[in-house]
Enzyme design. Structure first.
Site, PDB file in Angstrom:
ATOM      1  N   GLN A 133       0.817  -1.217   0.000  1.00 27.68           N
ATOM      2  CA  GLN A 133       0.000   0.000   0.000  1.00 27.68           C
ATOM      3  C   GLN A 133       0.852   1.269   0.000  1.00 27.68           C
ATOM      4  O   GLN A 133       0.680   2.149  -0.843  1.00 27.68           O
ATOM      5  CB  GLN A 133      -0.915   0.007   1.227  1.00 27.68           C
ATOM      6  CG  GLN A 133      -1.985  -1.048   1.240  1.00 27.68           C
ATOM      7  CD  GLN A 133      -3.009  -0.756   2.325  1.00 27.68           C
ATOM      8  OE1 GLN A 133      -3.857   0.122   2.181  1.00 27.68           O
ATOM      9  NE2 GLN A 133      -2.919  -1.480   3.429  1.00 27.68           N
ATOM     10  N   LEU A 134       1.761   1.361   0.951  1.00 21.96           N
ATOM     11  CA  LEU A 134       2.557   2.572   1.091  1.00 21.96           C
ATOM     12  C   LEU A 134       3.535   2.737  -0.068  1.00 21.96           C
ATOM     13  O   LEU A 134       3.681   3.835  -0.618  1.00 21.96           O
ATOM     14  CB  LEU A 134       3.304   2.556   2.423  1.00 21.96           C
ATOM     15  CG  LEU A 134       4.132   3.793   2.757  1.00 21.96           C
ATOM     16  CD1 LEU A 134       3.272   5.056   2.728  1.00 21.96           C
ATOM     17  CD2 LEU A 134       4.803   3.634   4.116  1.00 21.96           C
ATOM     18  N   THR A 171       2.517  -8.195   7.753  1.00 26.42           N
ATOM     19  CA  THR A 171       1.442  -7.453   8.425  1.00 26.42           C
ATOM     20  C   THR A 171       0.204  -8.281   8.753  1.00 26.42           C
ATOM     21  O   THR A 171      -0.763  -7.741   9.287  1.00 26.42           O
ATOM     22  CB  THR A 171       1.006  -6.260   7.552  1.00 26.42           C
ATOM     23  OG1 THR A 171       0.578  -6.746   6.269  1.00 26.42           O
ATOM     24  CG2 THR A 171       2.152  -5.271   7.368  1.00 26.42           C
ATOM     25  N   TYR A 230       3.215 -10.059  16.054  1.00 26.80           N
ATOM     26  CA  TYR A 230       3.392  -8.957  15.118  1.00 26.80           C
ATOM     27  C   TYR A 230       4.028  -7.746  15.811  1.00 26.80           C
ATOM     28  O   TYR A 230       5.045  -7.223  15.355  1.00 26.80           O
ATOM     29  CB  TYR A 230       2.047  -8.564  14.505  1.00 26.80           C
ATOM     30  CG  TYR A 230       2.088  -7.306  13.679  1.00 26.80           C
ATOM     31  CD1 TYR A 230       2.833  -7.235  12.514  1.00 26.80           C
ATOM     32  CD2 TYR A 230       1.367  -6.169  14.064  1.00 26.80           C
ATOM     33  CE1 TYR A 230       2.887  -6.078  11.748  1.00 26.80           C
ATOM     34  CE2 TYR A 230       1.404  -5.007  13.315  1.00 26.80           C
ATOM     35  CZ  TYR A 230       2.162  -4.965  12.162  1.00 26.80           C
ATOM     36  OH  TYR A 230       2.213  -3.808  11.422  1.00 26.80           O
ATOM     37  N   TRP A 256      -3.784   1.664  11.237  1.00 28.69           N
ATOM     38  CA  TRP A 256      -5.013   1.537  10.447  1.00 28.69           C
ATOM     39  C   TRP A 256      -4.819   2.033   9.009  1.00 28.69           C
ATOM     40  O   TRP A 256      -5.602   2.826   8.496  1.00 28.69           O
ATOM     41  CB  TRP A 256      -6.159   2.286  11.114  1.00 28.69           C
ATOM     42  CG  TRP A 256      -6.570   1.803  12.462  1.00 28.69           C
ATOM     43  CD1 TRP A 256      -5.837   1.065  13.350  1.00 28.69           C
ATOM     44  CD2 TRP A 256      -7.817   2.056  13.115  1.00 28.69           C
ATOM     45  NE1 TRP A 256      -6.549   0.843  14.500  1.00 28.69           N
ATOM     46  CE2 TRP A 256      -7.776   1.443  14.395  1.00 28.69           C
ATOM     47  CE3 TRP A 256      -8.968   2.755  12.753  1.00 28.69           C
ATOM     48  CZ2 TRP A 256      -8.832   1.496  15.294  1.00 28.69           C
ATOM     49  CZ3 TRP A 256     -10.028   2.817  13.660  1.00 28.69           C
ATOM     50  CH2 TRP A 256      -9.961   2.187  14.908  1.00 28.69           C
TER      51      TRP A 256
END
Length: 290
Positions: A12-13, A64, A127, A152
């Protein structure tokens, strides 16, 4: 031209940094994921970096899957801790400044006010533990570093809560979403912009010395129920969101009940104006639909 290596660039990032990279022509971005660069291998890292004159490294790679980490601790530790150790060592050797992404899961989640960077660390699962181990490797090995804890995360890319809620909301009349876990959504687009602004400041200020750990999320506080409700409104889904409690939602890993991050430090040091979470959902949804 200043070179920036991005690891985990298909997530995503990393995908958001790719989207933004074209508007920063002063930097040359080198985007890699596991197919191009195995960061768990010191030799692969050394071979890849040697001779490239990389100045900054943004590590977006992470394990993650919070629940799966409870069953596969070895892999979670390899990616979240050992790989960060490798990155720290190669950064020190080649005088690279690493920017590493960490998580709110390093805290217990039992607090009641926004967590500051120096508060007690108490991960509640594999995690969080492995992510904190990675932080500690970086702190110990490479003094000039930036660690950014976030929470989030969502974006138009990959799997995330926002996209799941949109898709479920199209097909279902109602959904149950947890109301007793509180935090703040982070639009990966905003975090990506923040990271590049940090690099710009460090690069422009030859006397910069404010290395260390920072917190970043969007502004505001909400529950997963609040977040889901706002998503349905912005997505124009006719789906009712009902409240459920954590005790009624079974999962392997313990989730933090409170994971709001205090962002005063990052705003002060880097002069950031952080958007509120409510105002960013529509921006993301418009990109998904475009």
């Amino acid at each position: 031209m200043t070179k920036i290596l991005v690891t985990g660039s298909n997530g995503q990032l990393g995908s958001e940094i790719k989207e933004l990279s074209s508007i920063f022509p002063e930097f040359e971005f080198i985007f890699t994921d596991v197919a191009e660069l195995d960061i768990t291998s010191p030799k692969a890292l050394s071979d890849f970096i040697t001779g490239k004159k990389i100045k900054y490294l943004i590590n977006c790679a992470a394990y993650t899957n919070v629940d799966q980490a409870e069953k596969d601790e070895e892999t979670a530790r390899l990616i979240n801790a050992i790989a960060v150790k490798n990155l720290a060592e190669v950064s020190k050797l080649h005088e690279i400044t690493p920017i590493h992404i960490s998580t709110d899961y390093v805290f217990s989640g039992e607090g009641f006010k926004p967590y500051q960077e120096n508060e007690t660390i108490a991960p509640q699962g594999v995690y969080g533990n492995t992510k904190f181990e990675g932080e500690e490797f970086l702190r110990t090995i490479c003094l000039k570093h930036i660690i950014i804890r976030t929470s989030w995360l969502y974006s138009p890319f990959g799997k995330n809560f926002l996209k799941t809620m949109i898709n479920l909301g199209k097909d279902k009349d109602q959904l149950g979403v947890i109301v007793d876990q509180v935090g703040t959504p982070t639009y990966a687009h905003d975090l990506a912009s923040c990271i590049i602004q940090i690099i710009k400041k460090i690069h422009a200020d030859k006397d910069f010395n404010d290395y260390g750990t920072y917190h970043y999320s969007n502004e505001g506080v909400c529950s997963w129920f609040d977040f889901a409700s706002e998503i349905q409104i912005e997505a124009k889904n006719d789906c009712k969101i009902n409240t459920i409690e954590s005790k009624d939602f079974k999962c392997l890993a313990k989730r933090p009940h409170y994971s709001v991050l205090n962002k005063s430090k990052i705003k002060h040091i880097f002069g950031l104006d952080i958007p509120h979470w409510r105002g960013r959902i529509s921006h993301c949804i418009n990109r998904i639909n475009s």
